[in-house]
Write a protein that holds these residues in place. Structure first.
Motif, PDB file in Angstrom:
ATOM      1  N   ASN A 163       0.836  -1.199   0.000  1.00  0.00           N
ATOM      2  CA  ASN A 163       0.000   0.000   0.000  1.00  0.00           C
ATOM      3  C   ASN A 163       0.874   1.254   0.000  1.00  0.00           C
ATOM      4  N   GLY A 164       0.343   2.322  -0.534  1.00  0.00           N
ATOM      5  CA  GLY A 164       1.047   3.600  -0.487  1.00  0.00           C
ATOM      6  C   GLY A 164       2.220   3.717  -1.424  1.00  0.00           C
ATOM      7  N   ALA A 165       2.242   2.963  -2.494  1.00  0.00           N
ATOM      8  CA  ALA A 165       3.348   3.049  -3.453  1.00  0.00           C
ATOM      9  C   ALA A 165       3.283   4.366  -4.216  1.00  0.00           C
ATOM     10  N   SER A 166       4.436   4.800  -4.716  1.00  0.00           N
ATOM     11  CA  SER A 166       4.508   6.052  -5.474  1.00  0.00           C
ATOM     12  C   SER A 166       4.132   5.846  -6.940  1.00  0.00           C
ATOM     13  N   PHE A 167       3.775   4.623  -7.309  1.00  0.00           N
ATOM     14  CA  PHE A 167       3.398   4.307  -8.682  1.00  0.00           C
ATOM     15  C   PHE A 167       2.103   3.494  -8.637  1.00  0.00           C
ATOM     16  N   SER A 168       1.401   3.440  -9.724  1.00  0.00           N
ATOM     17  CA  SER A 168       0.140   2.705  -9.768  1.00  0.00           C
ATOM     18  C   SER A 168       0.380   1.216  -9.981  1.00  0.00           C
ATOM     19  N   HIS A 169      -0.485   0.396  -9.391  1.00  0.00           N
ATOM     20  CA  HIS A 169      -0.431  -1.058  -9.604  1.00  0.00           C
ATOM     21  C   HIS A 169      -1.810  -1.619  -9.281  1.00  0.00           C
ATOM     22  N   ASN A 170      -2.028  -2.882  -9.613  1.00  0.00           N
ATOM     23  CA  ASN A 170      -3.370  -3.443  -9.468  1.00  0.00           C
ATOM     24  C   ASN A 170      -3.636  -4.096  -8.106  1.00  0.00           C
ATOM     25  N   GLY A 171      -2.717  -3.934  -7.159  1.00  0.00           N
ATOM     26  CA  GLY A 171      -2.941  -4.433  -5.810  1.00  0.00           C
ATOM     27  C   GLY A 171      -2.410  -5.821  -5.527  1.00  0.00           C
ATOM     28  N   THR A 172      -1.678  -6.414  -6.483  1.00  0.00           N
ATOM     29  CA  THR A 172      -1.072  -7.734  -6.253  1.00  0.00           C
ATOM     30  C   THR A 172       0.442  -7.594  -6.102  1.00  0.00           C
ATOM     31  N   THR A 173       1.049  -8.563  -5.420  1.00  0.00           N
ATOM     32  CA  THR A 173       2.503  -8.551  -5.263  1.00  0.00           C
ATOM     33  C   THR A 173       3.194  -8.623  -6.605  1.00  0.00           C
ATOM     34  N   GLN A 174       2.657  -9.452  -7.502  1.00  0.00           N
ATOM     35  CA  GLN A 174       3.245  -9.592  -8.838  1.00  0.00           C
ATOM     36  C   GLN A 174       3.287  -8.262  -9.566  1.00  0.00           C
ATOM     37  N   SER A 201       0.110  -4.117 -15.385  1.00  0.00           N
ATOM     38  CA  SER A 201      -0.931  -3.104 -15.537  1.00  0.00           C
ATOM     39  C   SER A 201      -0.405  -1.861 -16.248  1.00  0.00           C
ATOM     40  N   GLY A 202       0.928  -1.759 -16.331  1.00  0.00           N
ATOM     41  CA  GLY A 202       1.529  -0.633 -17.042  1.00  0.00           C
ATOM     42  C   GLY A 202       1.833  -0.936 -18.493  1.00  0.00           C
ATOM     43  N   GLY A 203       1.563  -2.186 -18.933  1.00  0.00           N
ATOM     44  CA  GLY A 203       1.768  -2.540 -20.336  1.00  0.00           C
ATOM     45  C   GLY A 203       3.086  -3.201 -20.640  1.00  0.00           C
ATOM     46  N   GLY A 204       3.937  -3.398 -19.655  1.00  0.00           N
ATOM     47  CA  GLY A 204       5.227  -4.047 -19.884  1.00  0.00           C
ATOM     48  C   GLY A 204       5.103  -5.562 -19.823  1.00  0.00           C
ATOM     49  N   THR A 205       6.018  -6.263 -20.480  1.00  0.00           N
ATOM     50  CA  THR A 205       6.042  -7.724 -20.473  1.00  0.00           C
ATOM     51  C   THR A 205       7.038  -8.212 -19.437  1.00  0.00           C
ATOM     52  N   HIS A 206       6.595  -9.167 -18.613  1.00  0.00           N
ATOM     53  CA  HIS A 206       7.438  -9.677 -17.543  1.00  0.00           C
ATOM     54  C   HIS A 206       7.291 -11.183 -17.407  1.00  0.00           C
ATOM     55  N   GLY A 207       8.284 -11.781 -16.803  1.00  0.00           N
ATOM     56  CA  GLY A 207       8.207 -13.168 -16.359  1.00  0.00           C
ATOM     57  C   GLY A 207       8.407 -13.168 -14.863  1.00  0.00           C
ATOM     58  N   TYR A 234       2.962  -5.264  -8.334  1.00  0.00           N
ATOM     59  CA  TYR A 234       3.787  -4.288  -7.609  1.00  0.00           C
ATOM     60  C   TYR A 234       5.246  -4.443  -8.047  1.00  0.00           C
ATOM     61  N   ALA A 235       5.742  -5.697  -8.103  1.00  0.00           N
ATOM     62  CA  ALA A 235       7.131  -5.938  -8.511  1.00  0.00           C
ATOM     63  C   ALA A 235       7.352  -5.497  -9.954  1.00  0.00           C
ATOM     64  N   ASP A 236       6.419  -5.849 -10.836  1.00  0.00           N
ATOM     65  CA  ASP A 236       6.552  -5.476 -12.247  1.00  0.00           C
ATOM     66  C   ASP A 236       6.572  -3.954 -12.424  1.00  0.00           C
ATOM     67  N   ARG A 237       5.631  -3.279 -11.765  1.00  0.00           N
ATOM     68  CA  ARG A 237       5.524  -1.838 -11.921  1.00  0.00           C
ATOM     69  C   ARG A 237       6.696  -1.109 -11.253  1.00  0.00           C
ATOM     70  N   TYR A 238       7.221  -1.678 -10.161  1.00  0.00           N
ATOM     71  CA  TYR A 238       8.406  -1.099  -9.528  1.00  0.00           C
ATOM     72  C   TYR A 238       9.566  -1.120 -10.523  1.00  0.00           C
ATOM     73  N   TYR A 239       9.729  -2.257 -11.192  1.00  0.00           N
ATOM     74  CA  TYR A 239      10.822  -2.358 -12.169  1.00  0.00           C
ATOM     75  C   TYR A 239      10.641  -1.337 -13.293  1.00  0.00           C
ATOM     76  N   GLU A 240       9.437  -1.254 -13.833  1.00  0.00           N
ATOM     77  CA  GLU A 240       9.182  -0.311 -14.928  1.00  0.00           C
ATOM     78  C   GLU A 240       9.423   1.126 -14.493  1.00  0.00           C
ATOM     79  N   ASN A 241       9.058   1.450 -13.280  1.00  0.00           N
ATOM     80  CA  ASN A 241       9.240   2.805 -12.764  1.00  0.00           C
ATOM     81  C   ASN A 241      10.714   3.161 -12.617  1.00  0.00           C
ATOM     82  N   GLU A 242      11.540   2.150 -12.306  1.00  0.00           N
ATOM     83  CA  GLU A 242      12.972   2.386 -12.096  1.00  0.00           C
ATOM     84  C   GLU A 242      13.780   2.298 -13.395  1.00  0.00           C
TER      85      GLU A 242
END
Length: 258
Positions: A72-83, A246-252, A85-93
């Motif tokens: 919760n309280g992330a500086s970037f948007s995500h769909n509320g799942t751990t997966q 949720s940001g449109g990036g492809t991840h594994g 959150y990790a994907d969007r954190y990477y894209e943001n960085e």
């Protein structure tokens, strides 16, 4: 003539060796340790960051280790799942679809457990397979459970597991260059060995090596001695699945709760 050929081969090998060096300097990869959950002391942070840098340099990819109390309280948007959150954190960085890995530790997943998730991006999706990802997480949880040994050993084990599993990424032209270098070295060795065999002449038959009358076969038989049974273990899935964030990036990647 031989000296000229040798000198030419040495020159080729030297040129190829110099050409290889820029391949490792073309791309710059970033590494990061974001311990927002404060699970590490300053000394542990320093040691783990050093390991993360080593893994990033060795595997030629971006690498981030992140710890949070919850998602919760992330500086970037995500769909509320751990997966996600990790994907969007990477894209943001590091941006979308660049080569890299993020390791996310969540202390409270909202279900009374902790989550560990390893997200891959770019070429790292295939370089770290699903089974390898799972093995890294399972081994860290089994051998370095934070309940008894603290989080440093746990996270460090994951970093070392990634280093072992992910092969260094080479440019497409590295393989032929390596072949040419190996061929050149082999030719030099063969030329050196040939010079040592001045007294040896080629013969087109083996008659001179056979003693007359020494090969008299008087009897022959086939004897069954033993049998060989081979068993092959069922191979693990060596593929890599992928999904879209949720940001449109492809991840594994994959995660575990513990």
């Amino acid at each position: 003539m031989t000296k000229r050929i040798t000198a030419a081969l040495f020159a080729v090998i030297l040129i190829l060796s110099i050409a290889i060096l820029p391949a490792y300097a073309e791309s710059t990869y970033n590494y990061k340790l974001d311990d927002a959950a404060n699970v590490l002391n300053p000394n542990e942070e320093s040691q783990l960051l050093s390991t993360i840098k080593e893994v990033s340099d060795t595997c030629k990819c971006n690498l981030a280790f992140v710890t949070v109390n919850d998602i919760n309280g992330a500086s970037f948007s995500h769909n509320g799942t751990t997966q996600d959150y990790a994907d969007r954190y990477y894209e943001n960085e590091y941006g979308k679809n660049t080569d890299g890995i993020v390791v996310l530790l969540v202390l409270n997943n909202g279900k009374g457990k902790r989550d560990i998730y390893i997200s891959t991006s770019g070429k790292c999706i295939k370089r770290l397979t699903d089974s390898e990802n799972e093995d890294i997480r399972d081994e860290a949880i089994k051998k370095h459970n934070p309940d008894s040994k603290g989080y440093y050993d746990f996270l460090n084990a994951i970093a070392l597991g990634i280093k072992k599993a992910v092969p260094p990424h080479l440019k497409w032209y590295m393989l032929p260059l390596a072949f040419l270098i190996g061929f050149g070295i082999a030719m030099l060795i063969l030329m050196f060995m040939k010079k040592q065999l001045k007294s040896v002449e080629m013969q087109r038959g083996a008659v001179s090596y056979v003693r007359s009358g020494s090969m008299n076969v008087t009897a022959a038989r086939d004897s069954y001695l033993y049998s060989t049974v081979s068993r092959t273990a069922r191979p693990k899935n060596t593929g890599s699945s992928s999904h879209t964030s949720s940001g449109g990036g492809t991840h594994g990647g994959g995660g575990s709760s513990f």
